[in-house]
Write an enzyme that holds these catalytic residues in place. Structure first.
Site, short mmCIF file in Angstrom:
data_model
loop_
_atom_site.label_atom_id
_atom_site.label_comp_id
_atom_site.label_asym_id
_atom_site.label_seq_id
_atom_site.Cartn_x
_atom_site.Cartn_y
_atom_site.Cartn_z
N ASP A 92 0.92 -1.12 0.03
CA ASP A 92 -0.03 -0.04 0.04
C ASP A 92 0.74 1.08 0.03
O ASP A 92 2.03 1.19 0.40
CB ASP A 92 -0.85 -0.13 1.04
CG ASP A 92 -1.85 1.10 1.24
OD1 ASP A 92 -2.05 1.86 0.20
OD2 ASP A 92 -2.80 1.35 2.09
N GLY A 94 0.48 3.81 1.68
CA GLY A 94 0.81 4.75 2.83
C GLY A 94 -0.49 5.76 2.82
O GLY A 94 -0.79 6.28 4.06
N GLY A 95 -1.26 5.80 2.02
CA GLY A 95 -2.37 6.81 1.73
C GLY A 95 -3.38 6.58 3.02
O GLY A 95 -3.96 7.66 3.80
N ASP A 146 -2.73 8.24 -2.70
CA ASP A 146 -4.04 8.72 -3.13
C ASP A 146 -4.56 9.39 -1.44
O ASP A 146 -3.80 9.07 -0.52
CB ASP A 146 -4.96 7.70 -3.30
CG ASP A 146 -5.28 6.76 -2.38
OD1 ASP A 146 -4.22 6.27 -1.55
OD2 ASP A 146 -6.40 5.93 -2.22
N GLY A 221 -10.97 3.60 -0.30
CA GLY A 221 -12.03 4.72 0.30
C GLY A 221 -13.20 3.75 0.78
O GLY A 221 -14.18 4.74 1.27
N ASP A 271 -7.65 -7.73 0.79
CA ASP A 271 -6.82 -7.63 2.16
C ASP A 271 -7.57 -6.93 3.22
O ASP A 271 -8.46 -6.23 3.11
CB ASP A 271 -5.51 -6.79 1.84
CG ASP A 271 -5.81 -5.24 2.10
OD1 ASP A 271 -5.39 -4.69 3.11
OD2 ASP A 271 -6.24 -4.66 1.20
N HIS A 340 -5.23 -20.33 12.08
CA HIS A 340 -6.81 -20.70 11.92
C HIS A 340 -7.54 -19.71 10.86
O HIS A 340 -7.96 -20.08 9.74
CB HIS A 340 -7.64 -21.10 13.03
CG HIS A 340 -8.98 -20.85 12.50
ND1 HIS A 340 -9.72 -22.18 12.04
CD2 HIS A 340 -10.08 -20.35 12.67
CE1 HIS A 340 -10.98 -22.16 11.80
NE2 HIS A 340 -11.21 -20.69 12.18
#
Length: 376
Positions: A92, A94-95, A146, A221, A271, A340
C-alpha cells in the site's frame, strides 16, 4: 505482470483468473494477509507458505519507511530478501495510514506532511517520493499515492479530494517512468478509485482510472465505516466500469461475508487485518459462523477447533485448549487463532474459485452467507 481470466459465474459477475508476476502465480479471487511491518503478526513465513499457502502478502509503505527505513531495506536487497519471502508482495502507498493520522497530518497539493506515531518527527509524502520508496521496498505490486476520505464525507470535500487523487496519480505515473527497476524484477502499478459513497463521483473516478491504462486497478475509500449496502453499491458501480481484462483489488475489505458479496460483484483481490486482529482477541471465523473462543461454553469442549481442517492447528488443538490458552494470556493462543483465521480466509477464496469455475458460485455463496452469519 500478466492476468488471464479462466472463467465467469453465469449467475453473478464473479470471475476466476490467474495473475502472474516475476515472483509467481496468484490464482484469483485471492485474499492477501497483511504484513504491515514486514511480518504477518504471530506467523512465521514458513507457516504462511506451507500451512496457510498464501500466494501474496502485504507490506505497508508508511510503516516500512519509518521502520526499518528504506536504507536498511535497500542494503538487504529489498523486502523479499529482508523477510526471506520468495512469493509475491503488494505494498500500500501509505495513503490510508496518513488518513488515519488525521490529527497529525496536513494535506496540500504538493503532498502530505505528517507526524510520526513513533517519535513525533515530521515527514512529507508526495506522489514522487512514495514511488521512490516503493521502488526501494521492491514489492511486485505497488499502489498509487491517494487520499482516503473518511465516512461520512461532505460531497464537495469528496469531489475535491478525488480530483487531487487523480492529479497525484498522473504525478505517480510520470515519476515512475523515470525510475529504473531494482533487484532484477519488474513492479506493477495499480491506481486507486476514490469518490466516497457518491455514485457520480465513483463513476467519474473509475473512468479516470480505467483510462490510465494500468495493468491492474484498485478500489479505495471503502470499509471506513459506511454500511455494507453502500460498500456493495459503490463496488458494483466501479466494477461495471473498470476493464474486465485487468485485476480489480478492493482495499481493506473485510469480513468473510463482505468478501463473498464483493467477489459476486467482480472483485478479484482483497486484504484486511480482520482475520489476524480478531484472532488476537479470540474470534475464530468458520464456515458455520463465528466463535468467541473465550466464552465459557467452550471450557470443556474437546472437539477440534475446526473439523474442516483448513490448517494443521484445526485438528491438533481443541476448543477447550485454545480457550485455556487465552484465559492464561499465553501468546500461543494468538498464534493458533491467527493461523486458523488466515487458513479459513484462504480456503474461502479458493473454494469461491472452484465454484466460479463450476458455474454454481451464486448458489453456493448465498448458502455460505447464511451459514456464516451466526454466532456459535
Amino acid at each position: 505482470m500478466k492476468f488471464e481470466l479462466k472463467g465467469n459465474d453465469p449467475q453473478s459477475k464473479a470471475r476466476a483468473g490467474v495473475l502472474t508476476t516475476d515472483h509467481g502465480v496468484i490464482e484469483t479471487p485471492i485474499f492477501m494477509p497483511v504484513g504491515t511491518v514486514g511480518s504477518v503478526k504471530g506467523v512465521h513465513q514458513r507457516e504462511l507458505k506451507n500451512d496457510i499457502n498464501a500466494d501474496v502478502i502485504l507490506g505497508n509503505t508508511y510503516h516500512l519507511y519509518l521502520r526499518p527505513q528504506t536504507e536498511i531495506l535497500e542494503q538487504a536487497g529489498g523486502l523479499h530478501k529482508f523477510i526471506n519471502w520468495d512469493r509475491n508482495i503488494l505494498t500500500d502507498s501509505g495513503g490510508y495510514q496518513v488518513y488515519s493520522l488525521s490529527a497529525n497530518r496536513k494535506i496540500k497539493e504538493e503532498g502530505v506532511k505528517f507526524k510520526s506515531h513513533i517519535d513525533g518527527s515530521y515527514h512529507t509524502f508526495t506522489p514522487e517520493n512514495v514511488m521512490e520508496i516503493q521502488r526501494i521496498i521492491g514489492a511486485d505490486i505497488i499502489m498509487a499515492f491517494d487520499e482516503c476520505t473518511p465516512y461520512p464525507c461532505d460531497y464537495n470535500y469528496a469531489k475535491r479530494s478525488m480530483h487531487m487523487t487523480h492529479r497525484w496519480l498522473d504525478r505517480c505515473i510520470n515519476h515512475l517512468e523515470k525510475l529504473p527497476f531494482k533487484y532484477g524484477y519488474e513492479q506493477s502499478f495499480f491506481p486507486i478509485v476514490q469518490g466516497s459513497t457518491y455514485k457520480d463521483l465513483r463513476k467519474q473516478s473509475a473512468e479516470y482510472i480505467a483510462n490510465a491504462g494500468a495493468v491492474g486497478n484498485a478500489i479505495g475509500g471503502l470499509s471506513v465505516g459506511e454500511p455494507a449496502d453502500e460498500m456493495y453499491a459503490m463496488t458494483e458501480v466501479v466494477c461495471d466500469i473498470l476493464p474486465e481484462d485487468k485485476p480489480r483489488y478492493l482495499m481493506g475489505v473485510g469480513t468473510p461475508i463482505n468478501i463473498l458479496e464483493n467477489i459476486a460483484l467482480g472483485v478479484d483481490m482483497f486484504d484486511c487485518v480482520m482475520p489476524t486482529r480478531n484472532a488476537r482477541n479470540g474470534m475464530l471465523f468458520t464456515a458455520h459462523g463465528t466463535i468467541n473462543i473465550k466464552n465459557k461454553k467452550w471450557e470443556a469442549d474437546f472437539s477440534p477447533l475446526d473439523e474442516m481442517a483448513m490448517t494443521y492447528v484445526d485438528t491438533e488443538y481443541s476448543k477447550a485448549y485454545l480457550r485455556h490458552l487465552f484465559s492464561v494470556n499465553e501468546r500461543l493462543a494468538m498464534q493458533i487463532a491467527t493461523i486458523h483465521n488466515l487458513g479459513f480466509y484462504l480456503w474461502l477464496v479458493r473454494e469461491s474459485r472452484k465454484h466460479i469455475l463450476a458455474g454454481d458460485f451464486r448458489t453456493w455463496k448465498d448458502m455460505m452467507v447464511k451459514q456464516m452469519d451466526k454466532r456459535l
